[in-house]
Motif scaffolding. Structure first.
Motif, mmCIF file in Angstrom:
data_model
loop_
_atom_site.group_PDB
_atom_site.id
_atom_site.type_symbol
_atom_site.label_atom_id
_atom_site.label_comp_id
_atom_site.label_asym_id
_atom_site.label_seq_id
_atom_site.Cartn_x
_atom_site.Cartn_y
_atom_site.Cartn_z
ATOM 1 N N THR A 96 1.138 -1.150 -0.364
ATOM 2 C CA THR A 96 0.439 0.046 -0.297
ATOM 3 C C THR A 96 1.424 1.194 -0.121
ATOM 4 O OG1 THR A 96 0.079 0.033 2.237
ATOM 5 C CG2 THR A 96 -1.655 -1.024 1.673
ATOM 6 N N ARG A 97 1.788 0.991 -0.252
ATOM 7 C CA ARG A 97 3.120 2.248 -0.229
ATOM 8 C C ARG A 97 2.429 2.912 -1.535
ATOM 9 N NH1 ARG A 97 9.892 1.490 -1.395
ATOM 10 N NH2 ARG A 97 9.994 4.118 -1.760
ATOM 11 N N SER A 98 2.988 4.300 -1.123
ATOM 12 C CA SER A 98 2.893 5.782 -2.192
ATOM 13 C C SER A 98 3.806 6.117 -2.920
ATOM 14 C CB SER A 98 2.044 6.565 -0.721
ATOM 15 O OG SER A 98 0.660 6.433 -0.530
ATOM 16 N N PHE A 99 3.723 6.604 -3.588
ATOM 17 C CA PHE A 99 4.793 7.077 -4.611
ATOM 18 C C PHE A 99 4.664 8.801 -4.833
ATOM 19 C CE2 PHE A 99 5.771 2.355 -4.909
ATOM 20 C CZ PHE A 99 6.916 2.636 -4.653
ATOM 21 N N ILE A 100 5.558 9.522 -4.778
ATOM 22 C CA ILE A 100 5.474 11.031 -5.343
ATOM 23 C C ILE A 100 6.338 11.024 -6.597
ATOM 24 C CG2 ILE A 100 6.363 13.083 -5.007
ATOM 25 C CD1 ILE A 100 5.320 12.885 -2.161
ATOM 26 N N LEU A 101 5.312 11.312 -7.509
ATOM 27 C CA LEU A 101 6.210 11.609 -9.008
ATOM 28 C C LEU A 101 6.425 13.372 -9.610
ATOM 29 C CD1 LEU A 101 5.659 8.603 -8.585
ATOM 30 C CD2 LEU A 101 5.033 9.135 -11.542
ATOM 31 N N LEU A 128 -0.635 6.694 -6.482
ATOM 32 C CA LEU A 128 0.571 7.919 -7.193
ATOM 33 C C LEU A 128 0.261 8.831 -6.717
ATOM 34 C CD1 LEU A 128 1.545 6.079 -10.751
ATOM 35 C CD2 LEU A 128 2.706 5.471 -8.701
ATOM 36 N N HIS A 129 0.862 9.512 -6.575
ATOM 37 C CA HIS A 129 1.111 11.407 -6.266
ATOM 38 C C HIS A 129 1.472 11.698 -7.099
ATOM 39 C CE1 HIS A 129 -1.957 10.679 -2.853
ATOM 40 N NE2 HIS A 129 -0.863 9.157 -2.208
ATOM 41 N N LEU A 130 1.055 12.480 -8.254
ATOM 42 C CA LEU A 130 1.457 12.901 -9.251
ATOM 43 C C LEU A 130 1.460 14.544 -8.626
ATOM 44 C CD1 LEU A 130 -0.001 12.099 -12.398
ATOM 45 C CD2 LEU A 130 1.808 11.046 -11.825
ATOM 46 N N ARG A 131 2.630 15.335 -8.388
ATOM 47 C CA ARG A 131 2.899 16.730 -8.725
ATOM 48 C C ARG A 131 3.507 17.981 -9.757
ATOM 49 N NH1 ARG A 131 0.125 15.115 -4.867
ATOM 50 N NH2 ARG A 131 0.736 14.478 -2.506
ATOM 51 N N ALA A 132 3.132 18.887 -9.541
ATOM 52 C CA ALA A 132 3.536 19.737 -10.330
ATOM 53 C C ALA A 132 4.880 19.862 -10.435
ATOM 54 C CB ALA A 132 3.399 21.187 -10.556
ATOM 55 N N ALA A 146 10.333 13.953 -3.470
ATOM 56 C CA ALA A 146 9.677 13.137 -4.082
ATOM 57 C C ALA A 146 10.256 11.588 -4.497
ATOM 58 C CB ALA A 146 9.114 13.486 -5.089
ATOM 59 N N ASP A 147 9.261 10.613 -5.302
ATOM 60 C CA ASP A 147 10.780 9.314 -5.515
ATOM 61 C C ASP A 147 11.089 9.544 -6.732
ATOM 62 O OD1 ASP A 147 9.976 7.576 -2.604
ATOM 63 O OD2 ASP A 147 7.453 8.661 -3.309
ATOM 64 N N ILE A 148 10.465 9.730 -7.800
ATOM 65 C CA ILE A 148 11.034 10.250 -9.477
ATOM 66 C C ILE A 148 10.346 11.470 -9.668
ATOM 67 C CG2 ILE A 148 9.963 8.751 -11.498
ATOM 68 C CD1 ILE A 148 10.239 6.493 -10.677
ATOM 69 N N LEU A 149 11.988 11.551 -10.424
ATOM 70 C CA LEU A 149 11.738 13.218 -11.470
ATOM 71 C C LEU A 149 11.296 12.501 -13.071
ATOM 72 C CD1 LEU A 149 11.591 15.992 -12.156
ATOM 73 C CD2 LEU A 149 14.222 15.537 -11.786
ATOM 74 N N ILE A 150 10.427 13.146 -13.430
ATOM 75 C CA ILE A 150 10.534 12.745 -15.049
ATOM 76 C C ILE A 150 10.656 14.382 -15.700
ATOM 77 C CG2 ILE A 150 9.271 12.033 -16.806
ATOM 78 C CD1 ILE A 150 7.893 10.140 -15.325
ATOM 79 N N GLU A 290 12.693 0.893 -7.938
ATOM 80 C CA GLU A 290 13.306 -0.189 -8.916
ATOM 81 C C GLU A 290 11.731 -0.966 -9.180
ATOM 82 O OE1 GLU A 290 17.285 -2.488 -7.638
ATOM 83 O OE2 GLU A 290 16.089 -2.597 -6.539
ATOM 84 N N TRP A 291 10.556 -1.543 -8.754
ATOM 85 C CA TRP A 291 9.639 -1.882 -9.232
ATOM 86 C C TRP A 291 9.565 -0.692 -10.222
ATOM 87 C CZ3 TRP A 291 5.460 0.158 -8.107
ATOM 88 C CH2 TRP A 291 3.762 -1.193 -8.685
ATOM 89 N N LEU A 292 9.140 0.423 -9.875
ATOM 90 C CA LEU A 292 8.272 1.705 -10.566
ATOM 91 C C LEU A 292 8.809 1.908 -11.357
ATOM 92 C CD1 LEU A 292 5.617 3.388 -10.605
ATOM 93 C CD2 LEU A 292 7.134 4.985 -8.609
#
Length: 303
Positions: A96-101, A128-132, A146-150, A290-292
């Motif tokens: 049930t983990r949350s990720f911030i992108l 998933l929580h999408l952030r500007a 954040a966990d990931i930056l695109i 890694e999975w994400l």
């Protein structure tokens, strides 16, 4: 636990104080009362033999010693989190983990729907929580926000690992009723037209594409409309004689949605944009991340 006479629990308080630069806000972040936070600050001042935060008018500012502690303290805490606090295994089926992108509107438009669909099939409890992105997205990542930056390749940081998600080319979009562009979009037509552009800065400066265009051709486009979103640009040329230069996937999507527009190959060679996925170097072995990352890269090959 103590190390060299420092209570390591105070490192968390120090990080909050250095980040928030306010005793009350740091206390809220730590879930401590203001007196308890003030007491932590007093102990830290004694240990470092420095005021760390000083009142200046209505705000508190960091001393030079405190400024030098900001990055080292945050890095120590992130290393602890990534090597000790993180669970060694990740089970997507039960997590049930949350990720911030941190994502742009372009990434949200072209990548997020198929990615969210894929993740829901494998990990229905994952959030998933999408952030500007602000104007310093790498700092957002480094502050553990954040966990990931695109982000496009030219804005990615060499300090942190990254992978290329996909490449994107460009198309030009005009209203289908534009009488000036009927059979082809020539370079003279392009220069003569008013332009609709994306500007994410909120400030008046030359956008990245226009800086490249000016340097390459020695002329400026006549920008008549700017908007804080790439996805909306095709709709903003409708009913006008203007042109928008947009990512290919955005242009094709506009046609698929039935907008009364026509798309054209640009009358100039525009270098492709490489979209990067980046994460903090101290989270490199995080099994959930890694999975994400693997799922995002797999979905990116299909869009």
């Amino acid at each position: 636990m103590r190390f060299n006479k420092l209570d390591l629990n105070l490192l968390v308080a120090l990080d909050a104080l250095l980040t928030e630069r306010s005793i009350s806000r740091a206390g809220e972040r730590l879930h401590l009362s203001q007196p308890a936070t003030s007491n932590a600050l007093a102990r830290l001042r004694t240990y470092f033999d420095d005021e760390l935060l000083v009142q200046q008018g209505r705000t508190m500012v960091l001393t030079p010693r405190a400024e030098g502690l900001v990055d080292p303290v945050r890095e120590v805490l992130m290393r602890i989190d990534s090597t000790i606090a993180e669970k060694p295994r990740f089970d997507p089926g039960t997590s049930t983990r949350s990720f911030i992108l941190l994502v742009s509107d372009f990434t949200t438009t072209v990548l997020m729907q198929p990615l969210i669909e894929q993740l829901f099939q494998e990990a229905p409890g994952v959030q998933l929580h999408l952030r500007a992105q602000n104007n310093r997205p790498v700092e957002q990542l480094e502050e553990y926000g954040a966990d990931i930056l695109i982000i496009p390749e030219q804005y990615a940081s060499p300090r942190h690992p990254s992978v290329t998600l996909f490449e994107e080319t460009y198309l030009c979009v005009t209203w289908e009723g534009n009488p000036h562009v009927t059979n082809a979009l020539g370079f003279d037509d392009y220069l003569a037209a008013g332009h609709v552009v994306a500007d994410y800065s909120g400030a008046r400066h030359i956008p990245a594409f226009d800086g490249w265009f000016l340097e390459r051709f020695g002329v400026k486009r006549r920008i008549e409309i700017s908007a804080p979103t790439m996805a909306a640009l095709p709709s903003l040329v409708v009913g006008t004689h203007r042109v928008a230069t947009v990512h290919k996937r955005i242009a094709l999507r506009a046609v698929q949605l039935g907008l009364p527009v026509r798309i054209w190959e640009p009358p100039l060679e525009i270098p492709p944009m490489r979209q990067k996925l980046q994460w903090h170097r101290h989270r490199d072995k995080d099994p959930g991340l890694e999975w994400l990352r693997e799922r995002a890269m797999a979905v990116a090959t299909r869009i």
